[in-house]
Design a protein around this motif. Structure first.
Motif, PDB file in Angstrom:
ATOM      1  N   VAL A  86       0.855  -1.197   0.000  1.00 34.27           N
ATOM      2  CA  VAL A  86       0.000   0.000   0.000  1.00 34.27           C
ATOM      3  C   VAL A  86       0.887   1.241   0.000  1.00 34.27           C
ATOM      4  O   VAL A  86       1.781   1.376   0.834  1.00 34.27           O
ATOM      5  CB  VAL A  86      -0.929   0.020   1.235  1.00 34.27           C
ATOM      6  CG1 VAL A  86      -1.814   1.274   1.207  1.00 34.27           C
ATOM      7  CG2 VAL A  86      -1.785  -1.238   1.274  1.00 34.27           C
ATOM      8  N   LYS A  87       0.637   2.130  -0.954  1.00 37.85           N
ATOM      9  CA  LYS A  87       1.379   3.387  -1.046  1.00 37.85           C
ATOM     10  C   LYS A  87       0.400   4.545  -0.906  1.00 37.85           C
ATOM     11  O   LYS A  87      -0.585   4.624  -1.637  1.00 37.85           O
ATOM     12  CB  LYS A  87       2.127   3.489  -2.375  1.00 37.85           C
ATOM     13  CG  LYS A  87       3.178   2.392  -2.561  1.00 37.85           C
ATOM     14  CD  LYS A  87       3.955   2.570  -3.857  1.00 37.85           C
ATOM     15  CE  LYS A  87       5.053   1.532  -3.978  1.00 37.85           C
ATOM     16  NZ  LYS A  87       5.851   1.695  -5.234  1.00 37.85           N
ATOM     17  N   VAL A  88       0.682   5.409   0.054  1.00 37.01           N
ATOM     18  CA  VAL A  88      -0.215   6.535   0.363  1.00 37.01           C
ATOM     19  C   VAL A  88       0.566   7.836   0.227  1.00 37.01           C
ATOM     20  O   VAL A  88       1.686   7.950   0.724  1.00 37.01           O
ATOM     21  CB  VAL A  88      -0.774   6.411   1.800  1.00 37.01           C
ATOM     22  CG1 VAL A  88      -1.696   7.590   2.111  1.00 37.01           C
ATOM     23  CG2 VAL A  88      -1.503   5.092   1.978  1.00 37.01           C
ATOM     24  N   SER A  89      -0.025   8.802  -0.443  1.00 35.67           N
ATOM     25  CA  SER A  89       0.595  10.126  -0.532  1.00 35.67           C
ATOM     26  C   SER A  89      -0.471  11.183  -0.303  1.00 35.67           C
ATOM     27  O   SER A  89      -1.653  10.978  -0.574  1.00 35.67           O
ATOM     28  CB  SER A  89       1.275  10.339  -1.888  1.00 35.67           C
ATOM     29  OG  SER A  89       0.369  10.168  -2.954  1.00 35.67           O
ATOM     30  N   GLY A  90      -0.037  12.317   0.226  1.00 39.72           N
ATOM     31  CA  GLY A  90      -0.969  13.400   0.522  1.00 39.72           C
ATOM     32  C   GLY A  90      -0.230  14.602   1.064  1.00 39.72           C
ATOM     33  O   GLY A  90       0.951  14.817   0.755  1.00 39.72           O
ATOM     34  N   VAL A  91      -0.909  15.359   1.910  1.00 39.27           N
ATOM     35  CA  VAL A  91      -0.349  16.592   2.462  1.00 39.27           C
ATOM     36  C   VAL A  91      -0.604  16.626   3.964  1.00 39.27           C
ATOM     37  O   VAL A  91      -1.722  16.318   4.414  1.00 39.27           O
ATOM     38  CB  VAL A  91      -0.980  17.827   1.783  1.00 39.27           C
ATOM     39  CG1 VAL A  91      -0.490  19.118   2.438  1.00 39.27           C
ATOM     40  CG2 VAL A  91      -0.656  17.836   0.292  1.00 39.27           C
ATOM     41  N   ALA A  92       0.426  16.990   4.730  1.00 35.97           N
ATOM     42  CA  ALA A  92       0.258  17.153   6.176  1.00 35.97           C
ATOM     43  C   ALA A  92      -0.588  18.390   6.448  1.00 35.97           C
ATOM     44  O   ALA A  92      -0.363  19.454   5.854  1.00 35.97           O
ATOM     45  CB  ALA A  92       1.621  17.280   6.845  1.00 35.97           C
ATOM     46  N   LEU A  93      -1.549  18.263   7.342  1.00 35.69           N
ATOM     47  CA  LEU A  93      -2.469  19.375   7.636  1.00 35.69           C
ATOM     48  C   LEU A  93      -1.858  20.367   8.624  1.00 35.69           C
ATOM     49  O   LEU A  93      -2.230  21.540   8.633  1.00 35.69           O
ATOM     50  CB  LEU A  93      -3.782  18.831   8.190  1.00 35.69           C
ATOM     51  CG  LEU A  93      -4.538  17.861   7.261  1.00 35.69           C
ATOM     52  CD1 LEU A  93      -5.780  17.311   7.957  1.00 35.69           C
ATOM     53  CD2 LEU A  93      -4.919  18.554   5.956  1.00 35.69           C
ATOM     54  N   ALA A  94      -0.964  19.906   9.467  1.00 33.34           N
ATOM     55  CA  ALA A  94      -0.329  20.768  10.466  1.00 33.34           C
ATOM     56  C   ALA A  94       1.058  20.211  10.779  1.00 33.34           C
ATOM     57  O   ALA A  94       1.422  19.124  10.317  1.00 33.34           O
ATOM     58  CB  ALA A  94      -1.188  20.826  11.740  1.00 33.34           C
ATOM     59  N   ASP A  95       1.819  20.948  11.566  1.00 31.63           N
ATOM     60  CA  ASP A  95       3.138  20.448  11.979  1.00 31.63           C
ATOM     61  C   ASP A  95       2.962  19.207  12.856  1.00 31.63           C
ATOM     62  O   ASP A  95       2.077  19.162  13.716  1.00 31.63           O
ATOM     63  CB  ASP A  95       3.889  21.516  12.777  1.00 31.63           C
ATOM     64  CG  ASP A  95       4.303  22.701  11.917  1.00 31.63           C
ATOM     65  OD1 ASP A  95       4.157  22.616  10.680  1.00 31.63           O
ATOM     66  OD2 ASP A  95       4.770  23.704  12.480  1.00 31.63           O
ATOM     67  N   GLY A  96       3.804  18.214  12.633  1.00 33.19           N
ATOM     68  CA  GLY A  96       3.745  16.991  13.443  1.00 33.19           C
ATOM     69  C   GLY A  96       3.694  15.755  12.567  1.00 33.19           C
ATOM     70  O   GLY A  96       3.743  15.831  11.333  1.00 33.19           O
ATOM     71  N   ASP A  97       3.581  14.597  13.220  1.00 33.13           N
ATOM     72  CA  ASP A  97       3.527  13.335  12.485  1.00 33.13           C
ATOM     73  C   ASP A  97       2.221  13.229  11.695  1.00 33.13           C
ATOM     74  O   ASP A  97       1.155  13.629  12.173  1.00 33.13           O
ATOM     75  CB  ASP A  97       3.618  12.156  13.450  1.00 33.13           C
ATOM     76  CG  ASP A  97       4.950  12.116  14.186  1.00 33.13           C
ATOM     77  OD1 ASP A  97       5.865  12.861  13.792  1.00 33.13           O
ATOM     78  OD2 ASP A  97       5.057  11.345  15.156  1.00 33.13           O
ATOM     79  N   ALA A  98       2.320  12.678  10.486  1.00 27.49           N
ATOM     80  CA  ALA A  98       1.142  12.432   9.646  1.00 27.49           C
ATOM     81  C   ALA A  98       1.095  10.943   9.329  1.00 27.49           C
ATOM     82  O   ALA A  98       2.120  10.340   9.004  1.00 27.49           O
ATOM     83  CB  ALA A  98       1.220  13.244   8.363  1.00 27.49           C
ATOM     84  N   GLY A  99      -0.090  10.335   9.448  1.00 28.00           N
ATOM     85  CA  GLY A  99      -0.149   8.899   9.231  1.00 28.00           C
ATOM     86  C   GLY A  99      -1.535   8.380   8.949  1.00 28.00           C
ATOM     87  O   GLY A  99      -2.524   9.122   8.986  1.00 28.00           O
ATOM     88  N   SER A 100      -1.608   7.086   8.665  1.00 26.95           N
ATOM     89  CA  SER A 100      -2.889   6.435   8.387  1.00 26.95           C
ATOM     90  C   SER A 100      -2.789   4.947   8.725  1.00 26.95           C
ATOM     91  O   SER A 100      -1.699   4.382   8.759  1.00 26.95           O
ATOM     92  CB  SER A 100      -3.291   6.612   6.912  1.00 26.95           C
ATOM     93  OG  SER A 100      -2.257   6.148   6.059  1.00 26.95           O
ATOM     94  N   ARG A 101      -3.946   4.332   8.977  1.00 24.46           N
ATOM     95  CA  ARG A 101      -4.003   2.911   9.340  1.00 24.46           C
ATOM     96  C   ARG A 101      -4.865   2.155   8.327  1.00 24.46           C
ATOM     97  O   ARG A 101      -5.938   2.625   7.942  1.00 24.46           O
ATOM     98  CB  ARG A 101      -4.582   2.731  10.746  1.00 24.46           C
ATOM     99  CG  ARG A 101      -3.655   3.225  11.849  1.00 24.46           C
ATOM    100  CD  ARG A 101      -4.198   2.868  13.222  1.00 24.46           C
ATOM    101  NE  ARG A 101      -3.308   3.277  14.285  1.00 24.46           N
ATOM    102  CZ  ARG A 101      -2.261   2.569  14.707  1.00 24.46           C
ATOM    103  NH1 ARG A 101      -2.009   1.399  14.145  1.00 24.46           N
ATOM    104  NH2 ARG A 101      -1.492   3.019  15.682  1.00 24.46           N
ATOM    105  N   TRP A 102      -4.382   0.929   7.953  1.00 29.60           N
ATOM    106  CA  TRP A 102      -5.053   0.140   6.923  1.00 29.60           C
ATOM    107  C   TRP A 102      -5.007  -1.343   7.278  1.00 29.60           C
ATOM    108  O   TRP A 102      -4.147  -1.797   8.021  1.00 29.60           O
ATOM    109  CB  TRP A 102      -4.357   0.330   5.574  1.00 29.60           C
ATOM    110  CG  TRP A 102      -4.166   1.756   5.175  1.00 29.60           C
ATOM    111  CD1 TRP A 102      -3.150   2.590   5.566  1.00 29.60           C
ATOM    112  CD2 TRP A 102      -5.010   2.524   4.321  1.00 29.60           C
ATOM    113  NE1 TRP A 102      -3.315   3.826   4.995  1.00 29.60           N
ATOM    114  CE2 TRP A 102      -4.444   3.823   4.233  1.00 29.60           C
ATOM    115  CE3 TRP A 102      -6.186   2.248   3.611  1.00 29.60           C
ATOM    116  CZ2 TRP A 102      -5.008   4.829   3.459  1.00 29.60           C
ATOM    117  CZ3 TRP A 102      -6.751   3.257   2.850  1.00 29.60           C
ATOM    118  CH2 TRP A 102      -6.171   4.521   2.774  1.00 29.60           C
TER     119      TRP A 102
END
Length: 219
Positions: A101-117
């Motif tokens: 699984v490859k996910v790309s996008g944009v961080a909404l704010a400063d800090g860690d950005a992630g997702s669960r699948w």
């Protein structure tokens, strides 16, 4: 006398070089090649690009989850939004099969950005589910484009099957998801040069240890 001193110095130099090499090899497992051909298997069977409509469903699901109080569940009990791809022919001669699984996008704010699948290869009968570790980009800045990759555990079949990759979206944090790709790989991936070096490290360690013992005995 000079010859003995030269031999001793060259011996010490060789030992230090070998020890430095081992330290370098020990530090290398944290360095992983990304998006290399054959990184997840021998053959890339198919790439699925999830549609904008599917990504919009994920976003609506995320918003609904955020508005729902209480425990959202975890693992097999987690609430998810599901996507299923077209069926593939998966012969046993190409075992194992790995979903990436490859996910790309944009961080909404400063800090860690992630997702669960969650992922699986669905066929007639019970189909095992793989829980990917959270895909995370550490220390992102607000508005920064981010990309993450996760690979499920390889699955082998006892008989030829037709199966479809299935992806279940659990949640995201600090991330606007712009693109999701699902890849199905077959076969055993090639060993990286780091892994090949690591396979020799026990022998090199023994050689260095023996060299140290012999050097001290000569003294």
């Amino acid at each position: 006398m000079r010859t003995e001193i030269g031999v001793a110095r060259s011996g010490r130099g060789w030992l230090w070089a070998a020890a430095a090499f081992l330290m370098l090899v020990a530090a290398l497992p944290g360095v992983q090649a990304k998006d290399e051909a054959g990184a997840y298997g021998k053959t890339l069977e198919k790439i699925y690009d999830l549609s904008p409509e599917t990504l919009a469903k994920f976003q609506r699901f995320q918003e609904k989850q955020a508005q729902t109080p209480g425990d959202k569940g975890k693992g097999i009990y987690a609430n998810t939004e599901r996507w299923r791809g077209d069926e593939l022919s998966l012969p046993t001669s190409k075992n194992p099969f790995t979903v990436v699984v490859k996910v790309s996008g944009v961080a909404l704010a400063d800090g860690d950005a992630g997702s669960r699948w969650q992922t699986s290869l669905q066929f007639d009968g019970p189909s095992p589910i793989s829980f990917l570790p959270e895909l995370v980009h550490k220390g992102a800045r607000a508005g920064q484009p981010v990309s993450m990759v996760g690979a499920a555990k390889g699955v082998s079949f006892k008989e030829d099957r037709k199966a479809a990759p299935q992806l279940e979206f659990e949640s995201s944090r600090n991330l606007r998801i712009d693109r999701v790709q699902v890849e199905v790989w077959s076969g055993i991936r090639k060993s990286t040069w780091v892994e090949l070096l690591m396979s020799w490290s026990p022998i090199l360690t023994g050689v260095v240890f023996l060299g140290v013992v012999l050097w001290f005995r000569r003294r």
